[in-house]
Design an enzyme around this catalytic site. Structure first.
Site, PDB file in Angstrom:
ATOM      1  N   GLU A   1       0.841  -1.188   0.000  1.00  0.00           N
ATOM      2  CA  GLU A   1       0.000   0.000   0.000  1.00  0.00           C
ATOM      3  C   GLU A   1       0.882   1.245   0.000  1.00  0.00           C
ATOM      4  OE1 GLU A   1      -3.494   0.076  -0.254  1.00  0.00           O
ATOM      5  OE2 GLU A   1      -2.514   1.915  -0.888  1.00  0.00           O
TER       6      GLU A   1
ATOM      7  N   LYS B   1       8.422  -1.591  -2.041  1.00  0.00           N
ATOM      8  CA  LYS B   1       7.748  -0.847  -0.973  1.00  0.00           C
ATOM      9  C   LYS B   1       8.768  -0.287   0.016  1.00  0.00           C
ATOM     10  CE  LYS B   1       4.934   0.658   2.067  1.00  0.00           C
ATOM     11  NZ  LYS B   1       3.597   1.067   2.267  1.00  0.00           N
TER      12      LYS B   1
ATOM     13  N   CYS C   1       5.581   4.102   9.307  1.00  0.00           N
ATOM     14  CA  CYS C   1       6.285   3.387   8.240  1.00  0.00           C
ATOM     15  C   CYS C   1       7.747   3.732   8.061  1.00  0.00           C
ATOM     16  CB  CYS C   1       5.565   3.627   6.921  1.00  0.00           C
ATOM     17  SG  CYS C   1       4.021   2.730   6.855  1.00  0.00           S
TER      18      CYS C   1
HETATM   19  C1  UDX Z   1      -0.230  -1.129   8.227  1.00  0.00           C
HETATM   20  C2  UDX Z   1       0.550  -2.268   7.635  1.00  0.00           C
HETATM   21  O1  UDX Z   1      -0.119  -3.426   7.766  1.00  0.00           O
HETATM   22  C3  UDX Z   1       1.950  -2.207   8.069  1.00  0.00           C
HETATM   23  O2  UDX Z   1       2.722  -3.253   7.605  1.00  0.00           O
HETATM   24  C4  UDX Z   1       2.413  -0.968   7.465  1.00  0.00           C
HETATM   25  O3  UDX Z   1       3.790  -0.863   7.486  1.00  0.00           O
HETATM   26  C5  UDX Z   1       1.754   0.136   8.215  1.00  0.00           C
HETATM   27  O4  UDX Z   1       0.438   0.079   7.993  1.00  0.00           O
HETATM   28  P1  UDX Z   1      -1.755  -0.284  10.004  1.00  0.00           P
HETATM   29  O5  UDX Z   1      -3.008  -0.578   9.270  1.00  0.00           O
HETATM   30  O6  UDX Z   1      -1.284   1.121  10.006  1.00  0.00           O
HETATM   31  O7  UDX Z   1      -0.599  -1.221   9.468  1.00  0.00           O
HETATM   32  O8  UDX Z   1      -1.718  -0.871  11.433  1.00  0.00           O
HETATM   33  P2  UDX Z   1      -2.823  -0.816  12.547  1.00  0.00           P
HETATM   34  O9  UDX Z   1      -3.603   0.425  12.430  1.00  0.00           O
HETATM   35  O10 UDX Z   1      -2.101  -1.155  13.797  1.00  0.00           O
HETATM   36  O11 UDX Z   1      -3.797  -2.016  12.148  1.00  0.00           O
HETATM   37  C6  UDX Z   1      -3.529  -3.348  12.241  1.00  0.00           C
HETATM   38  C7  UDX Z   1      -4.742  -4.068  12.812  1.00  0.00           C
HETATM   39  O12 UDX Z   1      -4.536  -5.467  12.742  1.00  0.00           O
HETATM   40  C8  UDX Z   1      -5.040  -3.746  14.272  1.00  0.00           C
HETATM   41  O13 UDX Z   1      -6.339  -3.219  14.370  1.00  0.00           O
HETATM   42  C9  UDX Z   1      -4.905  -5.089  14.983  1.00  0.00           C
HETATM   43  O14 UDX Z   1      -5.846  -5.256  16.019  1.00  0.00           O
HETATM   44  C10 UDX Z   1      -5.157  -6.066  13.867  1.00  0.00           C
HETATM   45  N1  UDX Z   1      -4.601  -7.404  14.083  1.00  0.00           N
HETATM   46  C11 UDX Z   1      -3.312  -7.569  14.418  1.00  0.00           C
HETATM   47  C12 UDX Z   1      -5.426  -8.504  13.919  1.00  0.00           C
HETATM   48  O15 UDX Z   1      -6.611  -8.377  13.635  1.00  0.00           O
HETATM   49  N2  UDX Z   1      -4.893  -9.750  14.068  1.00  0.00           N
HETATM   50  C13 UDX Z   1      -3.599  -9.951  14.405  1.00  0.00           C
HETATM   51  O16 UDX Z   1      -3.170 -11.107  14.535  1.00  0.00           O
HETATM   52  C14 UDX Z   1      -2.775  -8.814  14.586  1.00  0.00           C
HETATM   53  C1  UDX Z   2       4.261   7.123   4.085  1.00  0.00           C
HETATM   54  C2  UDX Z   2       4.368   7.058   2.558  1.00  0.00           C
HETATM   55  O1  UDX Z   2       4.236   8.381   2.023  1.00  0.00           O
HETATM   56  C3  UDX Z   2       3.313   6.137   1.990  1.00  0.00           C
HETATM   57  O2  UDX Z   2       3.472   6.010   0.592  1.00  0.00           O
HETATM   58  C4  UDX Z   2       3.432   4.787   2.653  1.00  0.00           C
HETATM   59  O3  UDX Z   2       2.415   3.928   2.216  1.00  0.00           O
HETATM   60  C5  UDX Z   2       3.360   4.905   4.157  1.00  0.00           C
HETATM   61  O4  UDX Z   2       4.350   5.820   4.617  1.00  0.00           O
HETATM   62  P1  UDX Z   2       2.706   8.378   5.818  1.00  0.00           P
HETATM   63  O5  UDX Z   2       3.716   7.943   6.831  1.00  0.00           O
HETATM   64  O6  UDX Z   2       1.272   8.124   6.074  1.00  0.00           O
HETATM   65  O7  UDX Z   2       3.036   7.720   4.395  1.00  0.00           O
HETATM   66  O8  UDX Z   2       2.847   9.964   5.595  1.00  0.00           O
HETATM   67  P2  UDX Z   2       3.843  10.899   4.775  1.00  0.00           P
HETATM   68  O9  UDX Z   2       3.035  11.938   4.128  1.00  0.00           O
HETATM   69  O10 UDX Z   2       4.756  10.133   3.921  1.00  0.00           O
HETATM   70  O11 UDX Z   2       4.672  11.625   5.925  1.00  0.00           O
HETATM   71  C6  UDX Z   2       5.608  10.955   6.742  1.00  0.00           C
HETATM   72  C7  UDX Z   2       6.312  11.938   7.651  1.00  0.00           C
HETATM   73  O12 UDX Z   2       7.220  12.739   6.916  1.00  0.00           O
HETATM   74  C8  UDX Z   2       5.376  12.911   8.371  1.00  0.00           C
HETATM   75  O13 UDX Z   2       5.790  13.073   9.699  1.00  0.00           O
HETATM   76  C9  UDX Z   2       5.541  14.178   7.584  1.00  0.00           C
HETATM   77  O14 UDX Z   2       5.243  15.320   8.317  1.00  0.00           O
HETATM   78  C10 UDX Z   2       7.010  14.100   7.228  1.00  0.00           C
HETATM   79  N1  UDX Z   2       7.370  14.929   6.058  1.00  0.00           N
HETATM   80  C11 UDX Z   2       6.849  14.638   4.843  1.00  0.00           C
HETATM   81  C12 UDX Z   2       8.256  15.981   6.204  1.00  0.00           C
HETATM   82  O15 UDX Z   2       8.725  16.252   7.308  1.00  0.00           O
HETATM   83  N2  UDX Z   2       8.594  16.721   5.097  1.00  0.00           N
HETATM   84  C13 UDX Z   2       8.086  16.453   3.864  1.00  0.00           C
HETATM   85  O16 UDX Z   2       8.447  17.155   2.918  1.00  0.00           O
HETATM   86  C14 UDX Z   2       7.181  15.379   3.732  1.00  0.00           C
END
Ligand code: UDX
Ligand code: UDX
Length: 464
Positions: free
Chosen positions: A162, A222, A278
């Site tokens: 993603e 990724k 991430c």
């Molecule tokens: C995602 C991706 O999956 C991760 O690899 C990526 O790098 C960041 O984004 P995200 O959706 O942000 O994770 O994580 P989170 O909001 O913590 O959601 C994961 C969910 O999975 C939680 O709600 C947790 O309860 C659930 N979970 C976890 C299950 O249902 N079963 C499990 O065994 C473990």
């Molecule tokens: C990131 C990637 O952009 C996305 O493609 C991946 O799937 C998940 O990780 P996210 O972490 O949700 O997404 O947000 P992003 O907009 O990338 O920002 C990450 C961090 O960098 C934030 O704290 C943001 O404030 C910071 N940032 C971003 C800066 O400080 N300067 C910039 O110019 C851009």
């Protein structure tokens, strides 16, 4: 092969929005999102769609349209797995906090548990899609578990990372730069599985934006994309420190550099440091993988991105202390914004947590206002660091409901998240209610220097 039922394990920041958009765009496919966390599922099912557990602009409207029609949220994981032709795994993969690879490698415990559960339950062929970000070659481990513990059914493993960013998730999902699908391109069954997933996205994404590769390329792409993005932030943040000592303005440098079409303008905004679930996790993961293959120069190269980011957070906090006459003990400091960026209630790895911790170690009192983050979450973030007891955190940190309230009688304001509403605050009125001299530290380069100085503030912004 046409997909009729999709199951997604993990109703988090990725699984929730992604499945909502798939359901919206593919009305003939039933999409069930399952999660072990009952409270989270309850919130996704809340009658008032504004109470869904994740704040993302535009998401509640999508959920409203599809929920109950072909989008379902449930805790019955077995049933959803059994019914599905395609299962997305979207559980979290945090950095390991124990054992080998502690602090570096991705913890794949939840992924393995999901694989074992799928293997146990499945009585018909399934396509299993890795949505979570995983180390390269995890698909092979998944395949081994599924095939060796399963009921003799066929599993195809796809990698479909993603790329959505939080705060713009819905738009990123609707208009992706690309959709990446990795699979077993050498076998007919593998190609068939990839076509099935291409068809799902094909409901709204044009074919030239859907990229198919082998599984390992997809998994590595990724990690690489996140490493490159984070690297740009660390690069401009490194320059911000140089700007501060030379009199250059980092925004001007950023603009001049970004207008070179080979470099491009995005992701060049200096800040108090990147946060989010991430960037750090994926780079640490990349460093760990490189090291495990003995590629020390590659590992060191990428690790520097994290070192720079940690430095930036520390530097910002240290600058607050230094400017406030080398002591913040007993002083009240307002922090505006706690989320790791605007338009999300996610706080994972937010710079604010580390800046607050640093200031609390210096015995400051902190008052936080964030438009979307709950007090419960803020305390949980601080408690998790373990620098002091929960009781001490609650004594030293107060959480309030407005920026004005946070800043009243404070010695300094630290702007931590670039929420739009901070732009429109009556800064002069805020200044008038603060202790003098009143300082403003802008960690996001959100506010204009002249306006702040005219309001009376001693003003510092990252990079000038
Ligand atoms: C995602 C991706 O999956 C991760 O690899 C990526 O790098 C960041 O984004 P995200 O959706 O942000 O994770 O994580 P989170 O909001 O913590 O959601 C994961 C969910 O999975 C939680 O709600 C947790 O309860 C659930 N979970 C976890 C299950 O249902 N079963 C499990 O065994 C473990
Ligand atoms: C990131 C990637 O952009 C996305 O493609 C991946 O799937 C998940 O990780 P996210 O972490 O949700 O997404 O947000 P992003 O907009 O990338 O920002 C990450 C961090 O960098 C934030 O704290 C943001 O404030 C910071 N940032 C971003 C800066 O400080 N300067 C910039 O110019 C851009």
């Amino acid at each position: 092969m046409k997909i009729k039922n999709i199951c997604c394990i993990g109703a988090g920041y990725v699984g929730g929005p992604t499945m909502s958009v798939i359901a919206q765009k593919c009305p003939e496919i039933n999409v069930t999102v399952v999660d072990l966390n009952e409270k989270r599922i309850e919130a996704w099912n809340d009658e008032d769609v504004e109470n869904i557990p994740i704040y993302e602009p535009g998401l509640s409207a999508v959920v409203k349209e599809a929920r109950g029609r072909n989008l379902f949220f449930s805790t019955d994981v077995d049933e959803a797995i059994d019914k599905a032709d395609m299962i997305f795994i979207s559980v979290n993969t945090p950095t390991k906090t124990y054992g080998i690879g502690k602090g570096m490698a991705a913890d794949l415990k939840w992924i393995e548990l999901c694989a074992r559960q799928i293997a146990r339950v499945a009585t018909s062929d399934k396509i299993v899609v890795e949505k979570s970000t995983l180390p390269v070659r995890t698909a092979q481990a998944l395949k081994n578990i599924l095939e060796n513990t399963g009921n003799g059914v066929n599993f195809q493993i796809l990698s479909n990372p993603e790329f959505l960013a939080e705060g713009t998730a819905v738009d990123d999902l609707l208009n992706p730069d690309r959709v990446l699908i990795g699979g077993d391109i050498d076998t007919e069954k593998g190609r068939e599985a990839m076509r099935a997933l291409v068809d799902v996205y094909g409901h709204w994404v044009s074919n030239d934006h859907i990229l198919t590769t082998n599984v390992w390329s997809s998994e590595l792409s990724k990690l690489t994309a996140n490493a490159f993005l984070a690297q740009r932030v660390s690069s401009i943040n490194a320059m911000s420190e140089l700007c501060e000592v030379t009199g250059a303005d980092v925004n001007e440098v950023s603009k001049a550099v970004g207008m070179d079409s080979r470099i491009g303008a995005k992701f060049l905004k200096a800040s108090v440091g990147f946060g989010g679930s991430c960037f750090q996790k994926d780079i640490l993961n990349l460093v760990y993988i490189a090291k495990s293959f003995g590629l020390n120069e590659v590992a060191d190269y990428w690790e520097q991105v994290i070192i720079m980011n940690d430095h930036q957070k520390r530097r910002f906090a240290a600058n607050i202390v230094k400017t406030l006459y080398n002591t913040v003990s007993g002083k009240k400091i307002a922090m505006l914004g706690w989320a790791f960026k605007k338009d999300t209630n996610d706080t994972r790895e937010a710079a604010s947590i580390y800046v607050a911790d640093y200031l609390l170690n210096e015995q400051a009192e902190i008052v936080v206002y964030d438009p979307k983050v709950t007090a419960e979450q803020i305390y949980a973030d601080l408690d998790y660091l373990g620098s002091r007891t929960g009781e001490e955190n609650r004594k030293l940190v107060k959480i309030v409901n407005s920026a004005q309230e946070a800043c009243a009688d404070a010695h300094a304001v630290a702007l931590m998240t670039e929420w739009d509403e901070f732009l429109d605050l009556d800064w002069e009125a805020i200044y008038n209610k603060m202790l003098k001299p009143a300082f403003l530290f802008d960690g996001r380069k959100l506010l204009k220097k002249k306006k702040m100085v005219d309001s009376g503030f001693k003003f510092y912004a990252i990079g000038n």
